[in-house]
Design a protein around this motif. Structure first.
Motif, PDB file in Angstrom:
ATOM      1  N   ARG A 188       0.797  -1.223   0.000  1.00  0.00           N
ATOM      2  CA  ARG A 188       0.000   0.000   0.000  1.00  0.00           C
ATOM      3  C   ARG A 188       0.832   1.278   0.000  1.00  0.00           C
ATOM      4  N   ILE A 208      -6.265   1.343  -4.646  1.00  0.00           N
ATOM      5  CA  ILE A 208      -6.549   0.856  -3.301  1.00  0.00           C
ATOM      6  C   ILE A 208      -7.228   1.989  -2.531  1.00  0.00           C
ATOM      7  N   THR A 535      -6.732   0.620   8.134  1.00  0.00           N
ATOM      8  CA  THR A 535      -5.900  -0.528   7.802  1.00  0.00           C
ATOM      9  C   THR A 535      -5.850  -1.543   8.937  1.00  0.00           C
TER      10      THR A 535
END
Length: 645
Positions: A188, A208, A535
């Motif tokens: 990421r 993403i 996350t």
């Protein structure tokens, strides 16, 4: 109600899903957001004193301090707390060994935090405010961010903290840090670039969700590159040294397995920073270690330590009748909290057969009798927990409808049809008169039979080959007697069903390693709760890192849960985010990975009557080590009376 949990190596998360040195998931959105971020000349670029995904902040750029603190709180004195178990070092991120629980407090990040646990500020879910960074800059599509750092930040040895140190630490976590974190971050965060000594740029991957990545990199602790080079230390190895960092506290005196003292950092740069005003008020924070719960409580009664968070219903109901209470030297208090309690209970390791079968997990969960446990072991003080986010706006209820139903339907075949048409999974009920509920036993035996298990002539639960079902329950010797008693009742019920369970107690060091290795079938611990899409969701519940994540003790690997996490991360409004979190709660309950223990809505604390706090505590933290303070006159009076050593 669980009292202590196994120490977990590696960084944790704050309410926003950002990486934190220490923390816990919190559980409620704050009151209305009041401020707005500042825009640079280019309308597509945001340059601000803080970060909120939704583009607004509660506190303006010139805020003097957080609303809930006492800006005139006196500084000084010592608060002493307790811990149970052992410790052998101060590297919080080592994958082996048994590091001191609070050893991460020495570090800071670009954004402010509560070093003793939780995110700052403690009155907002969605905000982060610059600390080591002076400003954060990013485009509206959040493809990158730049931190413009202060030039007066120094490590505790007095050396300057630079952008090079932040970049070094980022790469150190990728190379030597917790595996689940490194795996997720590498996909990421595509790069970190040192522009100059006080400017650092991160770039993020395409295609993403980038909603929490700025908070994540802004919450990564920063260590000294020179110190690691000089000492040869590694992040993944145990160490008796405390990493070189810039926080308000540093490791002072200590004796392994007995006590540790965190003391003010004499070189701390940030006492006058607005996020620190009214905080970090104690000169010393001492933690006494004890081998068992009885010795720990007796030490509190004797004044060996002075502030206690109580997790035992039995002690809360019967133990607080000692002389210091009767004299008024010790205050016993129940403090209301706004966050959901963490998900404590019996957790199934889904990596291991037969616990990889949802029906088997459902069957075994029926062996837990909450009603009997509540009345017989918990003095009727606990409440049955229904949800992973108990009492919050995003708790799933009833049959899915409206936006939640539409979201689940949009995910296709990964969502079982019964999820769309049946009420959310609720805890079973049991008779309180006996630990073994016959009705639940009949239901469980039926579920097990459908899964290929039956009871043979010897009364053993066996599979088609005749092998008896055998389970390994990881139990720590330092756990409280109430938790141990509830585990014992659960194990005896399983034995009554013909299931063999090994539940031998181990010490905290062995338990820590087995926990990290997922070397157990069952464990009584916690799963962090959630209040925002970040996350952290992937490490808490995602299949990508399930086998290695220390935050996913069930090792849950569910395509449905993964799809809902993706939807949550893609949400663009708080309303859509709440919808996705409702769906996540529903899905997690459907997967039956935990048998929820009872919970207490308040925080139970007891302390010697010399500590004071702000009149209005924030909703998401009690903050005793963060924004309470000592009244030196009261302390002197307790010493003079002999109540304290």
């Amino acid at each position: 109600m669980s009292e202590k949990t196994i120490k977990v190596a590696g960084p944790m998360f704050d309410r926003r899903g950002a990486l934190r040195v220490i923390g816990a998931g919190m559980a409620s959105i704050g009151a209305g957001l009041k401020g707005t971020v500042a825009l640079a000349d280019d309308g597509d670029i945001v340059r601000s004193h803080g970060y909120s995904f939704y583009g607004d902040l509660k506190y303006p750029a010139d805020y003097p301090h957080f609303d809930y603190v006492n800006p005139n709180a006196p500084k000084g004195g010592e608060i002493t707390l307790s811990a149970r178990g052992t410790f052998d070092g101060f590297n919080r991120f080592a994958w082996r060994g048994n590091p001191e629980t609070d050893s991460g407090v020495v570090a800071e990040a670009m954004f402010a935090e509560m070093p003793w646990g939780g995110g700052a500020p403690a009155d907002s879910i969605t905000d982060s405010y610059c600390l080591i960074a002076r400003e954060v800059e990013y485009p509206k599509d959040k493809t990158w961010c730049v931190f413009h750092m202060r030039d007066d930040v120094v490590f505790r040895d007095g050396s300057p903290l630079r952008a090079q140190d932040a970049a070094f630490t980022h790469n150190l976590f990728l190379e030597q840090g917790i595996r689940s974190y490194a795996r997720a971050v590498q996909k990421r965060i595509t790069g970190v670039e040192v522009i100059d000594d006080h400017t650092l740029r991160y770039t993020f991957a395409d295609d993403i969700s980038r909603r929490s990545l700025i908070g994540q990199v802004g919450g990564t602790p920063i260590f000294s590159e020179a110190w690691y080079q000089q000492t040869g230390e590694r992040l993944d190895e145990p160490s008796v040294l405390s990493p070189m960092a810039s926080g308000p506290y540093q490791v002072g005196d200590y004796e392994f397995n007995r006590y540790v003292v965190y003391e003010r950092n004499p070189n701390y740069w940030g006492w006058d920073h607005p996020s620190n005003i009214g905080r970090h008020n104690f000169d010393r924070i001492r933690i006494e270690y004890f081998s068992d719960a009885t010795a720990e409580f007796e030490a509190f009664k004797a004044g060996v330590y002075t502030f206690r968070t109580e997790g035992s219903t039995k002690r809360w109901a019967t133990g607080y009748d000692f002389p210091a209470i009767e004299r008024g030297d010790v205050v016993k208090e129940e403090i209301t909290r706004g966050s959901a309690p963490n998900n404590s209970g019996i957790i199934f390791n889904t990596l291991r057969a037969p616990l990889d079968d949802r029906n088997v997990r459902h069957a075994l969960s029926l062996a837990f009798n909450f009603e009997w446990t509540k009345e017989s072991l918990q003095f009727d003080l606990t409440t049955q927990r229904n949800s992973f986010v108990q009492g919050q706006e995003w708790e799933a209820k009833g049959i899915p409808e409206g936006a939640e139903l539409a979201l689940l339907q949009s995910l296709g075949d990964v969502v079982p049809s019964e999820m769309l048409s049946e009420t959310v999974v609720m805890p079973h009920t049991s008779k309180a008169s006996t630990p073994i509920d016959r009705r639940n036993k009949r239901t469980a035996l039926g579920l097990l039979q459908d899964a290929g298990w039956s009871v043979n002539d010897a009364g053993e639960m066996v599979d088609a080959s005749g092998a008896q079902m055998s389970l390994d329950f990881l139990v720590l010797s330092s756990w409280d007697e109430t938790r141990l008693a509830s585990i014992d009742a659960f194990v005896k019920t399983l034995a009554n069903w013909g299931i063999k369970v090994k539940a031998d107690k181990v010490d905290s060091a062995q338990g820590q390693q087995r926990f990290l290795d997922k070397d157990y079938d069952l464990i009584h611990t916690r799963i962090l709760t959630f209040a925002a899409a970040g996350t952290n969701m992937r490490q808490l519940f995602g299949g990508e890192t399930a086998e290695v994540s220390s935050y996913n003790p069930s090792a849950l690997r569910s395509p449905m849960v993964d799809a809902i996490i993706d939807a949550a991360l893609a949400s663009q409004t708080r309303e859509d985010e709440i919808t996705a979190m409702k769906a996540l709660d529903r899905a997690l309950r459907f997967e039956r990975v935990i048998v929820h223990a009872g919970y207490v809505p308040e925080s139970w604390v007891a302390y010697f009557d010399m500590y004071e706090r702000p009149d209005n505590l924030p909703p998401y933290a009690i903050g005793v080590r963060d924004f309470w303070w000592i009244n030196e006159e009261k302390h002197a009076a307790l010493k003079a009376s002999g109540a304290l050593r």
